[in-house]
Design an enzyme around this catalytic site. Structure first.
Site, PDB file in Angstrom:
ATOM      1  CE  LYS A 140      38.994 -30.969 108.148  1.00 51.85           C
ATOM      2  NZ  LYS A 140      38.915 -32.053 109.134  1.00 51.85           N
ATOM      3  CD  GLN A 198      37.717 -32.512 112.633  1.00 49.27           C
ATOM      4  OE1 GLN A 198      37.412 -32.205 111.477  1.00 49.27           O
ATOM      5  NE2 GLN A 198      38.968 -32.623 113.028  1.00 49.27           N
ATOM      6  CG  ASP A 250      38.673 -37.875 106.765  1.00 47.59           C
ATOM      7  OD1 ASP A 250      39.441 -37.041 106.247  1.00 47.59           O
ATOM      8  OD2 ASP A 250      38.087 -37.697 107.845  1.00 47.59           O
TER       9      ASP A 250
END
Ligand SMILES: NC(=O)c1ccc[n+]([C@@H]2O[C@H](COP(=O)([O-])OP(=O)(O)OC[C@H]3O[C@@H](n4cnc5c(N)ncnc54)[C@H](OP(=O)(O)O)[C@@H]3O)[C@@H](O)[C@H]2O)c1
Length: 291
Positions: free
Chosen positions: A53, A97, A120
């Protein structure tokens, strides 16, 4: 029928190239969009995702801020870091994460992220906005990638019966909402669903997100269906291991019209949509028309 392969790697590369060009225009505002990624602990798979990422964020011309915390960090310290990132004007997107260590309440952490920086799309405000059709939503990346892959094959999904296998908050449920928005007829199946194979056989579109290696067999697929395989499962093959999806690929490709491979299908789209969401959040925070 042998299915065509939906090349997620190539489609994601095109999307990233478009995002990179839009980032270059955004930088005319005097700054670059910034994405902060928070990793707790040292789970090797999570560390690989975070590195990928960060690399792709920088390649797109954005700023990447990485924060690694020890596995035993206390929840208050993690929430304090998120508070600092919420307040930092250089940070447009925040990604924590998953999975988090078991002593940390993931729901509390995800709910602390500023919804306008929630790239997200996991904050309850964004989940609610998606469910109610509010365009202000930041939407989850993997489902966005799945819909994009479907539309690369079939521009109009209207009226298609879509069976989503899995009802998680990060894949199955938001994906079902997005497919409804595309005017699909949606069935969500899960571990308590009866006659799941029979339900799949009625589907024009099957999307598998169960985390069960090769669960979807070839004879579950209606001839000519579109198949999207979200699953990532590591399985032993002799003394090595391999990544496989939730669909028995070789069997399913004999019946489907188009199918995604694992790896190289949904995975690359997830990161591309993370970059898309970061740029979108940056544009909104700078008062630009949304991308
Ligand atoms: N490619 C990517 O970028 C990406 C991103 C995210 C996830 N993934 C992968 O996608 C898969 C799903 O992820 P997730 O986070 O959604 O998983 P999850 O939270 O574990 O949810 C799995 C879902 O599948 C259902 N399920 C499990 N076994 C089943 C069975 N035998 N029959 C029918 N349904 C079953 C579960 O039903 P219940 O609700 O009844 O338990 C649950 O709703 C995993 O392999 C994950 O690694 C890939």
């Amino acid at each position: 029928m042998t299915a065509s392969i939906i090349d997620g790697k190539a489609i994601a590369q095109e999307l990233r190239a478009r995002i990179k060009a839009e980032v270059a225009s955004f930088r005319a505002t005097g700054r670059a969009p910034g994405l902060a990624v928070v990793l707790v602990g040292s789970d090797p798979a999570s560390a690989v995702y975070v590195r990928a990422k960060a690399r792709q964020t920088v390649e797109a011309g954005m700023l990447s801020f990485e924060h690694s915390l020890p596995a035993d960090v206390d929840q208050e310290a993690l929430l304090r870091l998120i508070g600092l990132l919420n307040a930092d004007p250089a940070v447009d997107g925040i990604l924590v994460q998953l999975p988090l260590p078991s002593h940390i309440d993931a729901t509390a952490v995800l709910s602390t992220v500023d919804p306008t920086k929630d790239v997200d799309g996991f904050h309850p405000v964004n989940a609610g906005r998606l469910a109610t059709g509010d365009p202000a939503a930041l939407e989850p990346c993997t489902p966005l990638g799945c819909v994009h892959l479907l539309k690369s094959v079939e521009a109009d999904l209207s009226g298609a019966h879509s069976v989503v296998l899995g009802r998680s908050n990060i894949v199955g449920k938001p994906l079902a909402q997005m497919l409804l928005r595309e005017n699909c007829t949606v069935t969500i199946a899960h571990s308590r669903t009866r006659d799941i194979a029979q339900i799949c056989r009625t589907a024009d579109i099957v999307i598998a997100a169960t985390g069960r290696a090769a669960m979807v067999r070839g004879d579950w697929i209606k001839p000519g269906a579109l198949v999207i395989d979200v699953g990532i499962n590591r399985v032993a093959t002799g003394d090595k291991s391999a990544l496989v999806g939730d669909v028995a690929f070789e069997e399913a490709r004999e019946r489907a019209a188009a199918i995604t491979p694992v790896p190289g299908g949904v995975g690359p789209m997830t990161i591309a949509y993370l970059l898309h969401n970061t740029l979108k959040a940056a544009g909104r925070r700078s008062g630009l028309p949304s991308t």
